[in-house]
Scaffold this motif. Structure first.
Motif, short mmCIF file in Angstrom:
data_model
loop_
_atom_site.label_atom_id
_atom_site.label_comp_id
_atom_site.label_asym_id
_atom_site.label_seq_id
_atom_site.Cartn_x
_atom_site.Cartn_y
_atom_site.Cartn_z
N GLU A 36 0.87 -1.18 0.00
CA GLU A 36 0.00 0.00 0.00
C GLU A 36 0.90 1.22 0.00
O GLU A 36 1.88 1.26 0.75
CB GLU A 36 -0.89 -0.01 1.24
N ARG A 63 -3.64 0.22 -3.21
CA ARG A 63 -3.08 -1.09 -2.82
C ARG A 63 -2.74 -1.81 -4.13
O ARG A 63 -3.62 -2.05 -4.96
CB ARG A 63 -4.10 -1.90 -2.04
N ILE A 121 -7.53 2.86 -2.55
CA ILE A 121 -8.00 2.59 -1.18
C ILE A 121 -7.96 3.88 -0.35
O ILE A 121 -7.86 3.84 0.89
CB ILE A 121 -7.16 1.48 -0.50
N THR A 122 -8.00 5.02 -1.05
CA THR A 122 -7.87 6.30 -0.34
C THR A 122 -8.89 6.43 0.80
O THR A 122 -8.50 6.71 1.94
CB THR A 122 -8.01 7.47 -1.34
N ASN A 123 -10.14 6.14 0.49
CA ASN A 123 -11.19 6.30 1.52
C ASN A 123 -10.94 5.39 2.71
O ASN A 123 -10.94 5.83 3.86
CB ASN A 123 -12.57 5.99 0.93
N LYS A 124 -10.70 4.09 2.37
CA LYS A 124 -10.47 3.11 3.44
C LYS A 124 -9.24 3.51 4.25
O LYS A 124 -9.21 3.44 5.48
CB LYS A 124 -10.25 1.74 2.79
N LYS A 125 -8.22 3.96 3.53
CA LYS A 125 -6.95 4.31 4.17
C LYS A 125 -7.13 5.50 5.10
O LYS A 125 -6.58 5.51 6.21
CB LYS A 125 -5.92 4.62 3.08
N GLN A 126 -7.92 6.45 4.60
CA GLN A 126 -8.12 7.63 5.44
C GLN A 126 -8.79 7.25 6.76
O GLN A 126 -8.40 7.72 7.82
CB GLN A 126 -8.93 8.69 4.69
N GLU A 127 -9.75 6.30 6.61
CA GLU A 127 -10.41 5.83 7.83
C GLU A 127 -9.41 5.14 8.74
O GLU A 127 -9.36 5.36 9.94
CB GLU A 127 -11.51 4.84 7.46
N GLU A 128 -8.58 4.29 8.11
CA GLU A 128 -7.57 3.54 8.86
C GLU A 128 -6.58 4.49 9.52
O GLU A 128 -6.19 4.31 10.67
CB GLU A 128 -6.82 2.63 7.90
N LYS A 181 -8.07 5.84 12.39
CA LYS A 181 -8.08 4.84 13.47
C LYS A 181 -6.66 4.70 14.06
O LYS A 181 -6.48 4.72 15.28
CB LYS A 181 -8.54 3.50 12.90
N GLU A 193 1.87 1.28 9.10
CA GLU A 193 0.71 1.53 8.24
C GLU A 193 0.87 2.84 7.48
O GLU A 193 0.50 2.96 6.33
CB GLU A 193 -0.59 1.62 9.08
#
Ligand code: ADP
Length: 706
Positions: free
Chosen positions: A436, A450, A473-480, A483, A548
């Motif tokens: 990623e 990714r 995976i920008t959206n998912k990554k931003q959430e991650e 987190k 990450e």
């Protein structure tokens, strides 16, 4: 020899017969003349005796015939035909002819007899009858015959001797030729040559014979070669997996091979004599007719795809080659048909098209971008979405691979570069690629992607092709990230109070030790151990967050292994004293690493060994020098072990083995992920050897210097 002797004998016999016959007749003639003369003399002498009727004189005259012993009878008749005088006097008159016939001499049986008129001055006085035996002729004939036979014998002897001599010059070369011919016909060896004796006709015959042998030898070797060639060809045709049929010009099948029977289900016996159109699908008949007419007009036809129908009505896809069969004079005499069953291939092609379509739809639905990097041709092709994602034109990144790396965020660039390198190294990564990273678009906007890929290698394990997908995976990554940031903040926030707690616990512990309060000492020791555990967990969470984000920073140095392991040993011992922990062979060994991160790696491995092996078992932390360049470090336990299946997923994020033993042990499944990531940053790889129920050994190698 026999022929010469036979011919000579016949010639000699004929000559002897002719000569003897001639002599016989000339003897007879001369005897006749002699007797006539004698008769004439006696007749003229007897004329007076007859004229004067003097029997006495007449008898006397006849008696003179005694001188010739061959005169057996003589008789004088008078004018009246009565016997007048006889010789010999004792002769019985009955034996005489009654009447004297006409004059003349004649042979009667074995005698010569004749009549001579006795005339005096034209007056017929009587007749003389005279009879002579032929003894004289016989005697002469006998001696002549003996001489003839003697001469024949001599001639035959000479013939024999001559033919013996001639045989040497004539028969000998012929016999030699015959012997040579016999050797050749028995041994089929045409390299043998007849010996030549002289330059006569027989010499020429030997030359001609030898020349003929040379010709036969050449032809024989050509026939042999042609036979070998056709045997080879026949073997190839027979063993070919393709159906091979030969046909006449009007496409009547004349022969076929075993594969034909297998493919079209007709036996060759059933096919021979029938038209090849029997096998061709009705939809393709016209095309075949067209192709054959082209072949007949001298055009060459490439193989083409068509369909056959088998005996049981199955339709087969075949690749068909129709070739002309020419005679030695280059006349088109027939056709050969070679059919390869490509039904399965066609089926797979159809499946591939279907699968490709499915894949395309799936990729489209999943919004995946795809790329194909041909490492041999050095081309990089991406689909439209890939170009959109990396924010580059296909032509740009195809002509310059570097440009592609430039689009990667500078903090991620080296990491991605390292991962690409390790993906291209089969022994290191097995060709898998999963990363990623961030892409910086032209408008400075960041995109998280990714990228997953697979590298294909040739026989020499050289990478030839690298294909894969890229997902936004920008959206998912931003959430991650949010987190992780949260975890990082919490971890960070927890770290400071925990450090304070640990210092107070240590202070209280030393105080309690001074006071000798056993209960407090015990309670505080446990508190310190748990606080340490928490510190290590927080450290892992912080590392996870940094990994990450791709922000793990290493500060490399030469690390003395013995003191580091000693520290870790004490820390571990503090965590747990129910295992035997052994340190092995690590004295005086140095590695090039981030000391703190290496410590984290080892603590993780040791705490796992403690967690997953029974009390009282031994845990070994050991080192092995691998030449001057590398040192292998391992942590070995005698615990529950890990199945082969789980070993492959062990280093994934949040992976925990799904079994009862593991469930009772606390953990998040991030320890080994962090270990593997930290080691990856050190250009190393964590490995495991394990057997369920026997224990595990985790190991890795590090360079001894930068
Ligand atoms: P955890 O916090 O669960 O220990 P890790 O990432 O450290 O997470 O380990 C992942 C999984 O690997 C563990 O849950 C365990 O099932 C297995 N594992 C790790 N080390 C060992 C070991 N030494 N022996 C047996 N199993 C192990």
């Amino acid at each position: 020899m026999s022929i010469i002797t036979l011919i000579s004998t016949v010639v000699l016999l004929l000559m002897a017969t002719a000569f003897t016959t001639f002599q016989y007749y000339s003897f007879r003639e001369s005897e006749k003349n002699k007797l006539s003369s004698l008769a004439l003399v006696i007749a003229s002498n007897s004329s007076a005796a007859l004229a004067f009727d003097s029997k006495e004189d007449a008898n006397e005259i006849l008696d003179a015939l005694k001188a010739d012993k061959h005169i057996v009878v003589a008789c004088l008749y008078n004018n009246q035909g009565e016997v007048f005088a006889v010789y010999p006097a004792t002769l019985n008159k009955e034996e005489l002819p009654q009447k004297p016939p006409k004059s003349g001499m004649d042979f009667k049986q074995a005698f010569l007899e004749g009549y001579q008129p006795v005339v005096q001055k034209n007056l017929h006085l009587g007749t003389l009858y005279i009879k002579s035996d032929l003894e004289n002729i016989y005697v002469q004939m006998k001696s002549n015959t003996i001489i003839a036979f003697f001469l024949i014998a001599v001639a035959l002897l000479i013939t024999y001797i001559l033919s013996k001599v001639l045989q040497k010059t004539i028969s000998h070369p012929i016999i030699a030729l015959e012997r040579t011919a016999k050797i050749i016909s028995e041994g089929k060896d045409y390299s043998v040559r007849a010996d030549k004796n002289g330059n006569d006709e027989l010499g020429s015959l030997t030359d001609a014979f030898n020349q003929m042998l040379s010709q036969i030898e050449i032809q024989n070797s050509e026939i042999k070669k042609a036979n070998e060639e056709s045997t080879k060809l026949a073997a190839i045709v027979a063993s070919s997996a393709d159906a091979i049929l030969s046909c006449s010009l009007d496409l009547i099948i004349t022969s076929c091979n075993a594969s034909t029977e297998r493919i079209v289900e007709f036996s060759c016996e059933e096919l021979i004599g029938r038209p090849a159109s029997l096998l061709i699908h009705p939809d393709h008949q016209n095309r075949i007719v067209e192709i054959i007419s082209q072949l007949k007009s001298g055009n060459n036809i490439d193989s083409f795809e068509t369909q056959f129908v088998t005996k049981t009505g199955k339709v087969l896809d075949v690749s068909l080659t129709i070739s002309p069969v020419n005679s030695s004079e280059n006349d088109l005499t027939g056709l050969s048909l070679t059919a390869r069953d490509i039904t399965l291939q066609k089926e797979s092609e159809r499946k591939i098209v279907e699968n490709e379509e499915q894949l395309r739809l799936a990729v489209e639905a999943a919004e995946l971008a795809t790329y194909d990097w041909d490492l041999k041709k050095e081309t990089l092709h991406g689909d439209k979405r890939f170009s959109e994602l990396v924010g580059l034109q296909q032509d740009d990144y195809n002509s310059d691979k570097g440009i592609f790396f430039k689009s990667i965020h500078e903090e991620d660039r080296e990491r991605v570069n390292q991962l690409v390198k390790s993906a291209l190294n089969k022994s290191f990564s097995g060709g898998t690629f999963d990363v990623e990273y961030r892409i910086v678009k032209e408008n400075k906007k960041l995109k998280w992607v990714r990228a997953k890929g697979k590298v294909f290698f040739d026989q020499d394990e050289k990478p030839v092709r690298f294909i894969g997908t890229v997902l936004d995976i920008t959206n998912k990554k931003q959430e991650e990230i949010r987190k992780n940031d949260f975890i990082a903040i919490i971890s960070h926030e927890l770290k400071t109070p925990l450090t304070t707690i640990r210092s107070y616990v240590q202070l209280l512990l030393s105080k309690a030790k001074k006071e000798g309060d056993a209960f407090t000492i015990n309670s505080l020791t446990r508190t310190e151990s748990q606080a340490k555990k928490m510190t290590s967990m927080i450290k892992d969470f912080l590392s996870l967050a940094r990994i990450e984000e791709g922000k793990l920073q290493l500060s490399m140095e030469a690390v003395d292994l013995a003191p580091l392991l000693e520290e870790i040993y004490h820390e571990a011992y503090l965590l747990n004293s129910q295992h035997v922990i052994e340190l092995k062979d690590c004295v005086d060994l140095k590695v090039w690493a981030d000391r703190d991160k290496l410590g984290q790696v080892l603590i993780n491995l040791i705490s796992n060994a403690i967690k997953y092996s029974p009390h009282g078992s031994t845990i070994t932390i050991g080192c092995e020098k691998q030449g001057d360049e590398k040192v292998k470090i391992y942590v070995k336990d005698e615990g529950i072990g890990i199945s082969q299946q789980d070993q492959e997923k062990l280093f994934n994020r949040f992976y925990r083995v799904d079994n009862e033993r593991v469930k009772t042990v606390s953990g998040f499944g991030i320890g080994l992920y962090i270990v593997s990531e930290i080691l990856l940053y050190h250009n190393s790889k964590i490995m495991v050897e394990s057997m369920e129920g026997k224990g595990s050994t985790f190991y890795f190698s590090l360079n001894t210097h930068a």
